[in-house]
Every structure is written in C-alpha cells, then in structure tokens.
Scaffold this active site. Structure first.
Site, PDB file in Angstrom:
ATOM      1  N   LYS A 125       0.821  -1.204   0.000  1.00 34.82           N
ATOM      2  CA  LYS A 125       0.000   0.000   0.000  1.00 34.82           C
ATOM      3  C   LYS A 125       0.862   1.264   0.000  1.00 34.82           C
ATOM      4  CE  LYS A 125      -2.952   3.124   0.798  1.00 34.82           C
ATOM      5  NZ  LYS A 125      -2.873   3.624   2.118  1.00 34.82           N
ATOM      6  N   ASP A 143      -6.577  -0.327  -1.089  1.00 32.39           N
ATOM      7  CA  ASP A 143      -6.837  -0.140   0.330  1.00 32.39           C
ATOM      8  C   ASP A 143      -8.279  -0.540   0.605  1.00 32.39           C
ATOM      9  OD1 ASP A 143      -8.581   2.031  -0.315  1.00 32.39           O
ATOM     10  OD2 ASP A 143      -6.779   3.189  -0.682  1.00 32.39           O
TER      11      ASP A 143
END
Length: 221
Positions: A125, A143
């Site tokens: 991420k 996400d």
DNA sequence: ATCCCGAGGG
DNA sequence: CCCTCTGGAT
C-alpha cells in the site's frame, strides 16, 4: 430491468462517471518531497489524512531528510506523532525506515517498488502511494476503499487486496490507475460507505450490481 | 460502537 | 489467517 453487462463493457462508462464526479481527486496527504510523502503515508495507517497533515505540519519543517529522524530517535519522534495513533509502532518503523534509506540508498527514496517494499514499515500500500504520487509511476494501491467499491461495482471478485489489485490492473489501462485509485477512494469516503452506502444519490447506481440489489424493491424478490 | 488510504509477527 | 499497535472523530 435491463441486465448489467460484463465489466469490460461497463468499465469505460464507470471511468467516465467517476472522472465526472471526482475531477479533482488527488492524494490528500501534504508533502513536498518523496521522503515527506513516505513518512506521511506510514503515519496514515488507521488515521485520517487530516490528522496526519496536522502532525506533519509541525514535524516536516524540522526535517531535512532521513538523518533527522534517526537523530531525533524513537522516543522523541513518538511524542511528536502521538496524535496519529499507533505512535510507538510508527516511530519505530520510521526510524528503521530512515536507517534503511541511509544505508541502502544514500538517504534517497527509491522510485522502485521492490526497493520500497524492502524498507522497514513499507508494504504494498505505502509503496504504491509513493510510486504514484511522488514519482507519477502507475500503481494501483488496493486499500479498504478500493477493495470495497471495486467489489460492489463488480469489477473485482478476489478475496485478498493483492489479487484484487491484479484483477483491476488487468482491466483498467495503466494511464488511468492513479486517477482511478483516487476516485474510488473519494467515492468510498463520500458515497459508497462501508456500512450504509448512499445508493440513492450515487451516479454509478445504474452500473452497480450491488447498488441495484440493495435498492431493488422487495416485491420482486 | 465503529471507523480512519496498514504492516509485521505469530 | 488472526492479532496487535493506538488515538481522535463521529
């Protein structure tokens, strides 16, 4: 009610409507350098971007680079970032991360996914956010928002964020990854909430299998 | 109570 | 895969 086509047919229209609804979607974290973005992204875990920006507005003026964080030390840094939560873990990660940057990359943030993910405290991420927003390298971070919204829209079906990223990168052109990412996040925050999505006001409703299920009249089922 | 653009360790 | 780390907003 007409059937929804496959995502391959719906995708261009979904991209068009997202761009229309969120023309200015962008990274909400404040930063001037790749290093600042890296720090801000590590701080953003389980925390709103607004709060991260409050903390970094105090922190960044006193940072020249990773060396500053190493010199500050875990304990003092932890106090500085207390308000973002998970502050001890984040302070430890940021100091280790800074040491890695100095040792492996001469204090510079690498513009390379493998090198980024090898740094302490940097996962997929964070690497994606830095690649996309600091270096304009196509990346599609999945996400919680991207995962939820893409699944509801029927664009992905995988159970893990990693496999979902692969599914999305398969169907979305690389040049659209960055804006698509920001637009899905904006949509997830403003309309397609985790708990009760605002389908009634959603411009994507006609293209959304989950939204149509949710809003379908009970009489027909 | 539940949520916020996660990552590492068991 | 699950747990932990953590505080503030709503």
């Amino acid at each position: 009610m007409p059937r929804l086509g496959s995502h391959r047919r719906r995708l261009p229209e979904i991209l068009r409507l997202l761009a229309l609804a969120y023309p200015d979607a962008h990274c909400e974290l404040d930063f001037q350098t790749p290093f600042e973005l890296l720090v801000a992204t590590v701080l953003s875990a389980q925390c709103t971007d607004r709060r991260v920006n409050m903390v970094t507005s105090r922190l960044f003026p006193r940072l020249t680079g990773p060396k500053s964080l190493v010199e500050m030390g875990v304990d003092r840094l932890a106090e500085e970032i207390r308000d973002v939560g998970l502050f001890r873990a984040k302070a430890r990660a940021l100091v280790s991360l800074s040491e890695d940057l100095i040792r492996l990359h001469g204090g510079q943030v690498p513009a390379d996914r493998q090198a980024l993910e090898a740094l302490a405290g940097v996962g997929k991420k964070t690497a994606s956010v830095v690649l996309a927003n600091a270096f304009a390298i196509p990346a599609l971070a999945v996400d919680t928002h991207v995962f939820r919204v893409s699944h509801r829209l029927g664009l992905a079906s995988a159970k893990s964020p990693e496999k979902t990223a692969a599914e999305l990168m398969e169907i979305v052109p690389p040049d659209d990854w960055i804006s698509f990412h920001h637009q899905l996040i904006a949509h997830g925050r403003q309309v397609c909430h985790a708990r009760s999505p605002a389908c009634a006001t959603c411009t994507l409703l006609p293209l959304c299998p989950d939204g149509r299920r949710r809003t379908a009249s009970p009489a027909v089922r």
